[in-house]
Design a protein around this motif. Structure first.
Motif, PDB file in Angstrom:
ATOM      1  N   LEU A 251       0.830  -1.207   0.000  1.00  0.00           N
ATOM      2  CA  LEU A 251       0.000   0.000   0.000  1.00  0.00           C
ATOM      3  C   LEU A 251       0.863   1.255   0.000  1.00  0.00           C
ATOM      4  O   LEU A 251       0.582   2.220  -0.720  1.00  0.00           O
ATOM      5  CB  LEU A 251      -0.929   0.003   1.215  1.00  0.00           C
ATOM      6  CG  LEU A 251      -2.148  -0.908   1.156  1.00  0.00           C
ATOM      7  CD1 LEU A 251      -2.945  -0.804   2.451  1.00  0.00           C
ATOM      8  CD2 LEU A 251      -3.026  -0.559  -0.038  1.00  0.00           C
ATOM      9  N   ALA A 252       1.896   1.247   0.840  1.00  0.00           N
ATOM     10  CA  ALA A 252       2.792   2.402   0.883  1.00  0.00           C
ATOM     11  C   ALA A 252       3.470   2.609  -0.463  1.00  0.00           C
ATOM     12  O   ALA A 252       3.632   3.745  -0.937  1.00  0.00           O
ATOM     13  CB  ALA A 252       3.834   2.212   1.986  1.00  0.00           C
ATOM     14  N   LEU A 253       3.861   1.515  -1.105  1.00  0.00           N
ATOM     15  CA  LEU A 253       4.501   1.601  -2.413  1.00  0.00           C
ATOM     16  C   LEU A 253       3.536   2.153  -3.456  1.00  0.00           C
ATOM     17  O   LEU A 253       3.899   3.032  -4.257  1.00  0.00           O
ATOM     18  CB  LEU A 253       4.998   0.216  -2.830  1.00  0.00           C
ATOM     19  CG  LEU A 253       5.659   0.092  -4.198  1.00  0.00           C
ATOM     20  CD1 LEU A 253       6.932   0.932  -4.263  1.00  0.00           C
ATOM     21  CD2 LEU A 253       5.966  -1.378  -4.507  1.00  0.00           C
ATOM     22  N   LEU A 254       2.304   1.669  -3.459  1.00  0.00           N
ATOM     23  CA  LEU A 254       1.312   2.153  -4.417  1.00  0.00           C
ATOM     24  C   LEU A 254       1.007   3.631  -4.192  1.00  0.00           C
ATOM     25  O   LEU A 254       0.815   4.395  -5.145  1.00  0.00           O
ATOM     26  CB  LEU A 254       0.031   1.323  -4.302  1.00  0.00           C
ATOM     27  CG  LEU A 254       0.138  -0.135  -4.759  1.00  0.00           C
ATOM     28  CD1 LEU A 254      -1.156  -0.887  -4.459  1.00  0.00           C
ATOM     29  CD2 LEU A 254       0.471  -0.220  -6.246  1.00  0.00           C
ATOM     30  N   LEU A 255       0.968   4.034  -2.918  1.00  0.00           N
ATOM     31  CA  LEU A 255       0.734   5.446  -2.615  1.00  0.00           C
ATOM     32  C   LEU A 255       1.908   6.297  -3.098  1.00  0.00           C
ATOM     33  O   LEU A 255       1.716   7.385  -3.664  1.00  0.00           O
ATOM     34  CB  LEU A 255       0.518   5.636  -1.117  1.00  0.00           C
ATOM     35  CG  LEU A 255       0.245   7.069  -0.647  1.00  0.00           C
ATOM     36  CD1 LEU A 255      -1.048   7.587  -1.271  1.00  0.00           C
ATOM     37  CD2 LEU A 255       0.160   7.124   0.875  1.00  0.00           C
ATOM     38  N   ALA A 256       3.125   5.804  -2.879  1.00  0.00           N
ATOM     39  CA  ALA A 256       4.315   6.558  -3.295  1.00  0.00           C
ATOM     40  C   ALA A 256       4.374   6.711  -4.812  1.00  0.00           C
ATOM     41  O   ALA A 256       4.859   7.733  -5.321  1.00  0.00           O
ATOM     42  CB  ALA A 256       5.571   5.860  -2.782  1.00  0.00           C
ATOM     43  N   LEU A 257       3.885   5.718  -5.547  1.00  0.00           N
ATOM     44  CA  LEU A 257       3.937   5.758  -7.013  1.00  0.00           C
ATOM     45  C   LEU A 257       2.658   6.299  -7.635  1.00  0.00           C
ATOM     46  O   LEU A 257       2.572   6.415  -8.868  1.00  0.00           O
ATOM     47  CB  LEU A 257       4.197   4.338  -7.554  1.00  0.00           C
ATOM     48  CG  LEU A 257       5.512   3.673  -7.115  1.00  0.00           C
ATOM     49  CD1 LEU A 257       5.593   2.258  -7.671  1.00  0.00           C
ATOM     50  CD2 LEU A 257       6.717   4.488  -7.554  1.00  0.00           C
ATOM     51  N   HIS A 258       1.687   6.618  -6.800  1.00  0.00           N
ATOM     52  CA  HIS A 258       0.381   7.064  -7.308  1.00  0.00           C
ATOM     53  C   HIS A 258       0.510   8.421  -7.998  1.00  0.00           C
ATOM     54  O   HIS A 258       1.135   9.351  -7.479  1.00  0.00           O
ATOM     55  CB  HIS A 258      -0.621   7.156  -6.157  1.00  0.00           C
ATOM     56  CG  HIS A 258      -1.986   7.602  -6.582  1.00  0.00           C
ATOM     57  ND1 HIS A 258      -2.773   6.876  -7.436  1.00  0.00           N
ATOM     58  CD2 HIS A 258      -2.709   8.714  -6.257  1.00  0.00           C
ATOM     59  CE1 HIS A 258      -3.922   7.490  -7.621  1.00  0.00           C
ATOM     60  NE2 HIS A 258      -3.906   8.615  -6.925  1.00  0.00           N
ATOM     61  N   GLU A 259      -0.091   8.527  -9.166  1.00  0.00           N
ATOM     62  CA  GLU A 259      -0.066   9.773  -9.919  1.00  0.00           C
ATOM     63  C   GLU A 259      -1.480  10.319 -10.052  1.00  0.00           C
ATOM     64  O   GLU A 259      -2.459   9.584  -9.973  1.00  0.00           O
ATOM     65  CB  GLU A 259       0.539   9.544 -11.307  1.00  0.00           C
ATOM     66  CG  GLU A 259       1.988   9.074 -11.267  1.00  0.00           C
ATOM     67  CD  GLU A 259       2.540   8.811 -12.654  1.00  0.00           C
ATOM     68  OE1 GLU A 259       1.735   8.809 -13.613  1.00  0.00           O
ATOM     69  OE2 GLU A 259       3.759   8.612 -12.783  1.00  0.00           O
ATOM     70  N   GLY A 260      -1.579  11.603 -10.255  1.00  0.00           N
ATOM     71  CA  GLY A 260      -2.888  12.223 -10.410  1.00  0.00           C
ATOM     72  C   GLY A 260      -3.290  12.995  -9.166  1.00  0.00           C
ATOM     73  O   GLY A 260      -2.692  12.861  -8.090  1.00  0.00           O
ATOM     74  N   ASP A 261      -4.309  13.810  -9.317  1.00  0.00           N
ATOM     75  CA  ASP A 261      -4.747  14.659  -8.215  1.00  0.00           C
ATOM     76  C   ASP A 261      -5.664  13.934  -7.236  1.00  0.00           C
ATOM     77  O   ASP A 261      -5.733  14.292  -6.061  1.00  0.00           O
ATOM     78  CB  ASP A 261      -5.482  15.894  -8.768  1.00  0.00           C
ATOM     79  CG  ASP A 261      -4.564  16.751  -9.632  1.00  0.00           C
ATOM     80  OD1 ASP A 261      -3.344  16.747  -9.347  1.00  0.00           O
ATOM     81  OD2 ASP A 261      -5.063  17.399 -10.576  1.00  0.00           O
ATOM     82  N   SER A 262      -6.390  12.942  -7.699  1.00  0.00           N
ATOM     83  CA  SER A 262      -7.330  12.249  -6.817  1.00  0.00           C
ATOM     84  C   SER A 262      -6.573  11.340  -5.863  1.00  0.00           C
ATOM     85  O   SER A 262      -5.562  10.729  -6.230  1.00  0.00           O
ATOM     86  CB  SER A 262      -8.319  11.427  -7.641  1.00  0.00           C
ATOM     87  OG  SER A 262      -7.626  10.466  -8.418  1.00  0.00           O
ATOM     88  N   PRO A 263      -7.030  11.238  -4.615  1.00  0.00           N
ATOM     89  CA  PRO A 263      -6.338  10.384  -3.642  1.00  0.00           C
ATOM     90  C   PRO A 263      -6.513   8.912  -3.982  1.00  0.00           C
ATOM     91  O   PRO A 263      -7.451   8.515  -4.682  1.00  0.00           O
ATOM     92  CB  PRO A 263      -7.026  10.734  -2.320  1.00  0.00           C
ATOM     93  CG  PRO A 263      -8.387  11.211  -2.709  1.00  0.00           C
ATOM     94  CD  PRO A 263      -8.205  11.919  -4.027  1.00  0.00           C
ATOM     95  N   LEU A 264      -5.587   8.100  -3.496  1.00  0.00           N
ATOM     96  CA  LEU A 264      -5.659   6.652  -3.686  1.00  0.00           C
ATOM     97  C   LEU A 264      -6.754   6.094  -2.785  1.00  0.00           C
ATOM     98  O   LEU A 264      -6.706   6.223  -1.574  1.00  0.00           O
ATOM     99  CB  LEU A 264      -4.309   6.005  -3.351  1.00  0.00           C
ATOM    100  CG  LEU A 264      -4.187   4.504  -3.625  1.00  0.00           C
ATOM    101  CD1 LEU A 264      -4.189   4.242  -5.129  1.00  0.00           C
ATOM    102  CD2 LEU A 264      -2.901   3.950  -2.994  1.00  0.00           C
ATOM    103  N   ARG A 265      -7.739   5.448  -3.387  1.00  0.00           N
ATOM    104  CA  ARG A 265      -8.871   4.905  -2.634  1.00  0.00           C
ATOM    105  C   ARG A 265      -8.596   3.440  -2.314  1.00  0.00           C
ATOM    106  O   ARG A 265      -8.482   2.611  -3.219  1.00  0.00           O
ATOM    107  CB  ARG A 265     -10.161   5.055  -3.432  1.00  0.00           C
ATOM    108  CG  ARG A 265     -10.521   6.498  -3.775  1.00  0.00           C
ATOM    109  CD  ARG A 265     -11.599   6.539  -4.851  1.00  0.00           C
ATOM    110  NE  ARG A 265     -11.140   5.907  -6.090  1.00  0.00           N
ATOM    111  CZ  ARG A 265     -11.922   5.667  -7.138  1.00  0.00           C
ATOM    112  NH1 ARG A 265     -13.215   5.996  -7.096  1.00  0.00           N
ATOM    113  NH2 ARG A 265     -11.428   5.092  -8.217  1.00  0.00           N
ATOM    114  N   VAL A 266      -8.516   3.142  -1.022  1.00  0.00           N
ATOM    115  CA  VAL A 266      -8.144   1.798  -0.561  1.00  0.00           C
ATOM    116  C   VAL A 266      -9.257   1.243   0.311  1.00  0.00           C
ATOM    117  O   VAL A 266      -9.824   1.960   1.148  1.00  0.00           O
ATOM    118  CB  VAL A 266      -6.820   1.831   0.230  1.00  0.00           C
ATOM    119  CG1 VAL A 266      -6.488   0.436   0.766  1.00  0.00           C
ATOM    120  CG2 VAL A 266      -5.689   2.348  -0.647  1.00  0.00           C
ATOM    121  N   ALA A 267      -9.566  -0.040   0.135  1.00  0.00           N
ATOM    122  CA  ALA A 267     -10.545  -0.727   0.978  1.00  0.00           C
ATOM    123  C   ALA A 267      -9.942  -2.033   1.468  1.00  0.00           C
ATOM    124  O   ALA A 267      -9.174  -2.690   0.759  1.00  0.00           O
ATOM    125  CB  ALA A 267     -11.835  -0.993   0.207  1.00  0.00           C
TER     126      ALA A 267
END
Length: 720
Positions: A251-267
């Motif tokens: 999850l931390a890795l996906l957040l660090a690599l996440h692009e775009g203005d919208s936040p990463l939505r995790v469930a």
């Protein structure tokens, strides 16, 4: 499909079935076949729904063959045992091993072999008989033919034909295609950035490898890397291998690599409330610790991610279960609002639930499945994680997968895990191989059981450190190691004991009362009797939390519901023993201290099948059932909780997703046919610190280890 009671003309008393003895093979009629199936139903060998399916097919098609009716009844029986289909090849001879019926039901004049003497004897003849049912009456359709509501589907391949109930053919086709598509559609990966973050999240091993040994592979780091490549990731491993630890870093890795203005939505989700609460707590703790390793100014805010994720939920809650229906609020036309979904305890997710989950998950979302491939599969039909992880131990990675892992992690996958013919799903599956918590005597016992090594299992249980229940564990995080065995009287003597003492097997009751100083139910009942430290709401909440935590330290697990060694009888025995000792004051159905398990989903109350709570008074003295969701408490009035059972004793199936400081596993006498290697393994791995085995008769452990469970499905045929 609704099943009606067969007409009277199709039901013949067993005393009028003398015609079976002199019946020529070619003269068996469909109506007579149905009578045979009904006879087995009366004997308890088949369920009523099994023979009812055959009767329904005969109504739909008066020309239905005896072979079709027998296959349909057997298919329904297989579905009830957790299989999604029936291999047609298994019908070429009387399916003795498949059904496991007693000898009298197999070899008697009205037994299994007698009926099969009138049925086809080759695979080609069986295929002809089933294909002959694809007439205008439409009882069977080929899997590649239009669906016109035919009850049965003939699928698989020409070499491996499989017979399905219509519903499960649809589930399996959609799940197989959905998982394959998510695993094979490549995603772009910024390899340099991914390598930088992975090196930060996973510190290298401080110990240098020996000159003659390959460098150790950090499989957790590898799992995170592999998960970047596609929208499906499967992470499997035994207890203590760090599945949720790895998922947190992913999850931390996906957040660090996440692009775009919208936040990463995790469930976050799991099949049961207890498993969901544990998943959330583990992920939160891992992310909080990981945040300390993130340098200031990096822009990676894991604390915000924790807050935005919200609580983990059961799959039923996540999908929006509706009362009295199999449909969910979220589906393909109303998908979940999520970018990443992590599902823990995936071994418990049955085929129908996986289908609903994939239908509700947006095509652009990532799905991460966590679970132990060696645990029991769901009670319902299907073993999706088992199918996904069939190659996990061997790896079977392609050259391109190895190259990607090398680029992103700096690790070279050993040649033993590479393959020229690399299955597509194997490229997104990683098995964690090192247990950081489960290395003591309990871990050794679990490994021996998993391997079917009876000698090693007995050596663990009967070793010098365990014969007198002396702890034998050492290591990180309180590694487990206290094992003991308690053999009861043989069955004949046990029956006499039960007649003299209705409270049930004494060994179980002694453990509940704290025999040999182990964690027991006395721990939580002592806190119950002490009461809150003060009159305020905070003091009451603290007391409730302490009672619930103490109750979770010990659990008795068994294999069956009915009989002297089932949940019903043992719960009554334990309750009586605790009451006789003065720890409980049972008055009516609801009383303070009664532990209960919810047996039916109730979205309005916020409780779901498998949730476990304890009946305690609220600050005003009204009895409520209190549940713990991590550190949060919730309560339901006992007057509103209509579907709940006492839970001093629970089945191994219901315990999945939970861990207890001390676990007692009860193997019932005379029930070797219900035991399996996976059941015992799952029971053992519920124990963190101490484990006690209670055998109703000698040899049950060996019998269980000799019976690995197998779930029949056609998922892997679609992935080949």
């Amino acid at each position: 499909m609704s099943f009606k009671k067969p007409p009277r003309t199709m039901s013949v008393p067993t005393t009028q079935m003398d015609w079976l003895n002199d019946l020529p093979a070619q003269d068996l009629s469909a109506a007579q076949t149905l009578q045979w199936l009904q006879l087995w139903t009366e004997q308890g060998l088949l369920r009523h729904i099994d023979s009812a399916l055959a009767a329904q097919l005969l109504r739909l098609d008066g020309q239905a063959s005896p072979a079709l009716l027998a296959a349909a009844a057997l298919l329904a029986q297989m579905e009830g045992r957790g299989h999604t289909c029936l291999p047609v090849a298994d019908l070429c001879a009387a399916p003795v091993a498949l059904l496991g019926w007693p000898a009298a039901a197999v070899d008697g004049p009205q037994g299994l072999r007698a009926l099969w003497a009138h049925l086809p004897g080759t695979l080609r003849d069986w295929q002809t008989a089933l294909q002959g049912a694809t007439s205008a009456k439409a009882c069977v359709r080929h899997s590649d033919a239009p669906d016109q509501g035919q009850p049965l589907v003939l699928g698989g391949t020409a070499e491996v034909p499989l017979l399905y109930l219509r519903r499960y053919a649809g589930y399996e086709k959609r799940v197989g295609q959905g998982l394959l598509q998510r695993a094979t559609e490549p995603l772009p990966v910024h390899e340099v950035a991914a390598r930088r973050w992975l090196d930060r999240f996973f510190e290298p091993n401080a110990e240098a490898p020996k000159a003659d040994a390959p460098a150790d592979i950090d499989w957790q780091k590898t799992a995170c890397a592999v998960a970047l490549r596609a929208r499906l990731s499967v992470i499997t491993g035994g207890p203590g291998t760090g599945k949720t630890y790895t998922a947190a870093r992913l999850l931390a890795l996906l957040l660090a690599l996440h692009e775009g203005d919208s936040p990463l939505r995790v469930a976050l989700a799991a099949p049961t409330g207890k498993a969901a609460a544990r998943l959330k707590q583990s992920i939160d703790n891992a992310l909080t610790t990981l945040q300390e390793q993130v340098p200031e100014g990096s822009g990676l805010d894991l604390n915000t991610l924790i807050a935005r994720m919200g609580p983990a939920r059961t799959l039923h809650s996540l999908l929006g279960a509706r009362p009295d229906t199999r449909q969910f609020r979220h589906h393909a036309a109303n998908p979940l609002d999520v970018d990443v979904l992590i599902v823990d305890e995936a071994s418990m997710v049955h085929l129908e639930m996986m289908d609903a989950l994939l239908q509700a998950l947006p095509a652009t979302s990532r799905l991460v499945l966590l679970g132990d491939k060696d645990q029991l599969a769901s009670v319902e039909a299907g073993a999706v994680l088992g199918d996904l992880c069939q190659d996990a131990a061997q790896g079977l990675y392609s050259a391109s997968t190895a190259q990607f892992v090398q680029a992103v992690t700096g690790q070279a996958l050993p040649g033993q895990y590479l393959a020229h013919a690399a299955p597509a799903l194997a490229q997104q599956t990683v098995m964690l191989r090192e247990s950081r918590r489960f290395k003591g005597a309990i871990g050794q016992l679990a490994l021996a059981v998993n391997l079917g090594d009876a000698a090693a299992a007995h050596a663990c249980l009967d070793g010098p450190n365990n014969a007198d229940s002396v702890g034998a564990a050492s290591g990180r995080e309180g590694l487990a190691g206290d094992l003991s065995r308690s053999e009861t009287a043989p069955t004949a003597q046990l029956s006499a004991l039960l007649a003299l003492q209705p409270s049930g097997p004494q060994a179980v009751c002694d453990l509940a009362l704290g025999a040999q100083g182990k964690p027991s139910y006395v721990d939580y009942l002592g806190l119950l009797q002490s009461g809150p430290a003060g009159q305020g709401a905070q003091e009451h909440a603290s007391w409730v939390s302490s009672v619930l935590q103490a109750f979770e330290r010990f659990r008795i697990l068994c294999a069956v519901h009915q009989g002297d060694w089932g949940t019903t009888a043992l719960n009554a025995a334990v309750q009586k023993a605790l009451a006789d000792a003065g720890w409980l004051q049972p008055q009516g159905e609801w009383f303070a201290g009664r532990p209960v398990m919810v047996t039916r989903n109730d979205a309005q109350l916020g409780v779901f099948n498998g949730d476990v709570g304890v009946v305690l008074p609220n600050p005003q003295g009204m009895l409520k059932v209190w549940f713990a969701d991590g550190e949060q408490l919730r309560s339901v009035s006992v007057l509103r909780l209509a579907h709940a059972d006492t839970a001093f004793v629970m089945t191994v199936h219901k315990s999945q997703g939970s861990e207890f400081a001390h676990t007692a596993l009860v193997l019932p006498p005379g029930a070797a046919d219900v035991l399996s290697r996976e059941l015992v393994y799952t029971g053992i791995t519920r124990a963190r610190e101490q484990f006690t085995l209670i055998e109703g008769q000698p040899g049950l452990l060996d019998a269980a280890m000799a019976r690995p469970s197998v779930r029949v499905s056609g998922l892997r045929l679609g992935w080949a």
